[in-house]
Design a protein around this motif. Structure first.
Motif, PDB file in Angstrom:
ATOM      1  N   ALA A 104       0.822  -1.208   0.000  1.00 50.93           N
ATOM      2  CA  ALA A 104       0.000   0.000   0.000  1.00 50.93           C
ATOM      3  C   ALA A 104       0.860   1.264   0.000  1.00 50.93           C
ATOM      4  N   ARG A 105       1.921   1.262   0.785  1.00 48.46           N
ATOM      5  CA  ARG A 105       2.796   2.442   0.826  1.00 48.46           C
ATOM      6  C   ARG A 105       3.515   2.647  -0.495  1.00 48.46           C
ATOM      7  N   ALA A 106       3.953   1.547  -1.128  1.00 52.15           N
ATOM      8  CA  ALA A 106       4.608   1.668  -2.430  1.00 52.15           C
ATOM      9  C   ALA A 106       3.632   2.196  -3.480  1.00 52.15           C
ATOM     10  N   VAL A 107       2.386   1.718  -3.429  1.00 52.64           N
ATOM     11  CA  VAL A 107       1.349   2.201  -4.344  1.00 52.64           C
ATOM     12  C   VAL A 107       1.086   3.681  -4.119  1.00 52.64           C
ATOM     13  N   CYS A 108       0.983   4.073  -2.853  1.00 55.69           N
ATOM     14  CA  CYS A 108       0.672   5.458  -2.517  1.00 55.69           C
ATOM     15  C   CYS A 108       1.768   6.411  -2.997  1.00 55.69           C
ATOM     16  N   ARG A 109       3.006   5.976  -2.965  1.00 49.75           N
ATOM     17  CA  ARG A 109       4.123   6.846  -3.314  1.00 49.75           C
ATOM     18  C   ARG A 109       4.413   6.890  -4.810  1.00 49.75           C
ATOM     19  N   HIS A 110       3.763   6.035  -5.585  1.00 48.38           N
ATOM     20  CA  HIS A 110       3.986   6.065  -7.029  1.00 48.38           C
ATOM     21  C   HIS A 110       3.397   7.352  -7.599  1.00 48.38           C
ATOM     22  N   ARG A 111       4.191   8.053  -8.407  1.00 49.59           N
ATOM     23  CA  ARG A 111       3.776   9.371  -8.890  1.00 49.59           C
ATOM     24  C   ARG A 111       2.658   9.291  -9.937  1.00 49.59           C
ATOM     25  N   PRO A 119     -12.546  -7.037  -9.234  1.00 47.66           N
ATOM     26  CA  PRO A 119     -13.618  -7.724  -9.960  1.00 47.66           C
ATOM     27  C   PRO A 119     -14.531  -8.546  -9.079  1.00 47.66           C
ATOM     28  N   HIS A 120     -14.053  -8.985  -7.911  1.00 50.59           N
ATOM     29  CA  HIS A 120     -14.902  -9.809  -7.046  1.00 50.59           C
ATOM     30  C   HIS A 120     -14.812  -9.388  -5.583  1.00 50.59           C
ATOM     31  N   TYR A 121     -13.637  -9.446  -4.991  1.00 57.22           N
ATOM     32  CA  TYR A 121     -13.521  -9.012  -3.605  1.00 57.22           C
ATOM     33  C   TYR A 121     -12.077  -8.653  -3.272  1.00 57.22           C
ATOM     34  N   ALA A 122     -11.939  -7.702  -2.356  1.00 53.19           N
ATOM     35  CA  ALA A 122     -10.643  -7.316  -1.794  1.00 53.19           C
ATOM     36  C   ALA A 122     -10.899  -7.073  -0.318  1.00 53.19           C
ATOM     37  N   MET A 123     -10.610  -8.070   0.482  1.00 54.45           N
ATOM     38  CA  MET A 123     -10.903  -8.007   1.904  1.00 54.45           C
ATOM     39  C   MET A 123      -9.636  -7.702   2.700  1.00 54.45           C
ATOM     40  N   SER A 124      -9.812  -7.124   3.884  1.00 55.04           N
ATOM     41  CA  SER A 124      -8.733  -6.932   4.838  1.00 55.04           C
ATOM     42  C   SER A 124      -7.519  -6.281   4.189  1.00 55.04           C
ATOM     43  N   GLY A 125      -6.388  -7.004   4.105  1.00 55.25           N
ATOM     44  CA  GLY A 125      -5.192  -6.440   3.502  1.00 55.25           C
ATOM     45  C   GLY A 125      -5.380  -6.070   2.046  1.00 55.25           C
ATOM     46  N   GLY A 126      -6.227  -6.798   1.323  1.00 56.32           N
ATOM     47  CA  GLY A 126      -6.527  -6.445  -0.063  1.00 56.32           C
ATOM     48  C   GLY A 126      -7.215  -5.097  -0.147  1.00 56.32           C
ATOM     49  N   ALA A 127      -8.140  -4.837   0.783  1.00 59.86           N
ATOM     50  CA  ALA A 127      -8.811  -3.535   0.832  1.00 59.86           C
ATOM     51  C   ALA A 127      -7.833  -2.430   1.208  1.00 59.86           C
ATOM     52  N   LEU A 128      -6.900  -2.730   2.107  1.00 58.84           N
ATOM     53  CA  LEU A 128      -5.895  -1.739   2.506  1.00 58.84           C
ATOM     54  C   LEU A 128      -5.090  -1.283   1.295  1.00 58.84           C
ATOM     55  N   ILE A 129      -4.718  -2.217   0.432  1.00 54.78           N
ATOM     56  CA  ILE A 129      -3.983  -1.874  -0.780  1.00 54.78           C
ATOM     57  C   ILE A 129      -4.849  -1.037  -1.712  1.00 54.78           C
ATOM     58  N   ALA A 130      -6.121  -1.407  -1.857  1.00 52.20           N
ATOM     59  CA  ALA A 130      -7.025  -0.641  -2.720  1.00 52.20           C
ATOM     60  C   ALA A 130      -7.180   0.799  -2.230  1.00 52.20           C
ATOM     61  N   LEU A 131      -7.166   0.999  -0.911  1.00 50.33           N
ATOM     62  CA  LEU A 131      -7.312   2.348  -0.361  1.00 50.33           C
ATOM     63  C   LEU A 131      -6.171   3.264  -0.782  1.00 50.33           C
ATOM     64  N   ALA A 132      -5.005   2.682  -1.070  1.00 56.39           N
ATOM     65  CA  ALA A 132      -3.849   3.488  -1.436  1.00 56.39           C
ATOM     66  C   ALA A 132      -3.919   3.981  -2.882  1.00 56.39           C
ATOM     67  N   ALA A 133      -4.806   3.394  -3.696  1.00 55.64           N
ATOM     68  CA  ALA A 133      -4.899   3.760  -5.103  1.00 55.64           C
ATOM     69  C   ALA A 133      -5.605   5.107  -5.261  1.00 55.64           C
ATOM     70  N   ASP A 134      -5.380   5.740  -6.403  1.00 60.04           N
ATOM     71  CA  ASP A 134      -6.056   7.008  -6.692  1.00 60.04           C
ATOM     72  C   ASP A 134      -7.517   6.793  -7.041  1.00 60.04           C
ATOM     73  N   GLU A 135      -7.833   5.609  -7.529  1.00 65.28           N
ATOM     74  CA  GLU A 135      -9.200   5.301  -7.954  1.00 65.28           C
ATOM     75  C   GLU A 135      -9.435   3.810  -7.794  1.00 65.28           C
ATOM     76  N   ILE A 136     -10.665   3.443  -7.412  1.00 66.62           N
ATOM     77  CA  ILE A 136     -11.037   2.041  -7.253  1.00 66.62           C
ATOM     78  C   ILE A 136     -12.165   1.730  -8.226  1.00 66.62           C
ATOM     79  N   VAL A 137     -11.957   0.736  -9.067  1.00 69.18           N
ATOM     80  CA  VAL A 137     -12.995   0.294 -10.001  1.00 69.18           C
ATOM     81  C   VAL A 137     -13.482  -1.072  -9.531  1.00 69.18           C
ATOM     82  N   MET A 138     -14.760  -1.142  -9.146  1.00 71.33           N
ATOM     83  CA  MET A 138     -15.341  -2.376  -8.640  1.00 71.33           C
ATOM     84  C   MET A 138     -16.437  -2.869  -9.573  1.00 71.33           C
ATOM     85  N   ASP A 139     -16.551  -4.177  -9.685  1.00 75.56           N
ATOM     86  CA  ASP A 139     -17.758  -4.733 -10.273  1.00 75.56           C
ATOM     87  C   ASP A 139     -18.937  -4.313  -9.401  1.00 75.56           C
ATOM     88  N   GLU A 140     -20.114  -4.167  -9.996  1.00 74.00           N
ATOM     89  CA  GLU A 140     -21.259  -3.708  -9.216  1.00 74.00           C
ATOM     90  C   GLU A 140     -21.628  -4.670  -8.089  1.00 74.00           C
TER      91      GLU A 140
END
Length: 279
Positions: A104-111, A119-140
């Motif tokens: 997550a920190r490496a993702v956050c620091r990428h310029r 596409p399906h689920y990102a739980m716990s640590g997976g969600a933590l990584i998604a939070l670091a992104a500039d945008e999250i695209v989820m299946d409905e």
């Protein structure tokens, strides 16, 4: 050719078939990944955890985010130009907090812009990584999960609550120690989530989102839908590219039993597209 020769060739082919099938699958993944990269002008990184099966006894083993994952993702980011966008496809139940936080920190620091595809689920640590992104695209129908710390089999927030609601003389030393560590873990996780969000939000908003996700408001497996994530303030979209679904199809779940879900794997578009109907 004798019968023994035929039998020998049969066993050789049977032994090589899984290896050849895996090589073909890996080649198909690479072609699809490169197709997405060309179309989007980005580096595509996949973090996909499927249930594995032991070949000897057939026991299912769940895969999780670990240090090897963090090493590989960070290396992929290092090999990417600072201004190049990164598309991170996440399909994970979570895993080791340290590894997830490193990613997550490496993702956050990428310029360059980082987009997390779920596409399906990102739980716990997976969600933590998604939070670091500039945008999250989820299946409905996809979900994220809370990132509250877990102390072995117990949620950290529940252990802290024991100290608040139970007389001290009725609490054993082990529970006291666990609750003390749990209090620290909750504070640390909240601070980490706030740090990840501050590049996008003001401090008050970052603190509010971090409070909701890290402090035990829900059970750890609570499914946060795209709508709930948007209401929370997260930058979530639901226009998932079709190529992401096609890429995920190349990561089939290993099975050693009859499938529990079965359907014709072709798209049906209206009544004219149904079997037996003239197009």
């Amino acid at each position: 050719m004798s019968g023994m020769d035929v039998l020998f060739l049969f066993f050789v082919f049977s032994a090589l078939q899984p290896v050849l099938r895996q090589k073909m699958l890996e080649a198909a993944r690479q072609r699809m990944l490169q197709k997405i990269e060309r179309e989007r002008g980005s580096r595509v990184i996949l973090l996909v955890h499927r249930q594995e099966t032991m070949s000897f006894l057939g026991f299912p083993i769940m895969r999780y985010i670990d240090i090897n994952d963090s090493e590989q993702v960070i290396r992929a980011i290092h090999l990417t130009d600072d201004d190049m966008p990164i598309d991170l496809v996440i399909h994970s139940p979570g895993g080791l907090a340290l590894a997830a936080l490193q990613i997550a920190r490496a993702v956050c620091r990428h310029r360059g812009k980082v987009t997390a595809f779920v596409p399906h689920y990102a739980m716990s640590g997976g969600a933590l990584i998604a939070l670091a992104a500039d945008e999250i695209v989820m299946d409905e129908h996809a979900v994220l999960g809370p990132v509250d710390p877990q102390m072995g089999e117990f949620p950290a927030a529940s252990l802290v609550r024991v100290l608040e609601e139970k007389p001290a003389e009725r609490i054993d030393d082990r529970t006291f120690i666990l609750a003390d560590v749990a209090r620290k873990a909750l504070s640390q996780m909240r601070q980490n989530v706030e740090d990840l969000l501050r590049h996008r939000y003001d401090p008050d908003t970052a603190g509010r989102i971090a409070e909701a996700l890290s402090q035990g408001r829900w059970t750890h497996d609570y499914p946060i839908t795209a709508g709930e994530a948007r209401e929370m303030g997260l930058p979530v979209r639901t226009d998932m590219p079709q190529d992401i679904y096609r890429l995920m199809e190349l990561f089939p779940q290993p099975l050693r039993r009859e499938p529990s879900v079965f359907f014709s794997p072709v798209p049906y578009r209206g009544q004219d597209g149904m079997p037996g109907k003239a197009a």
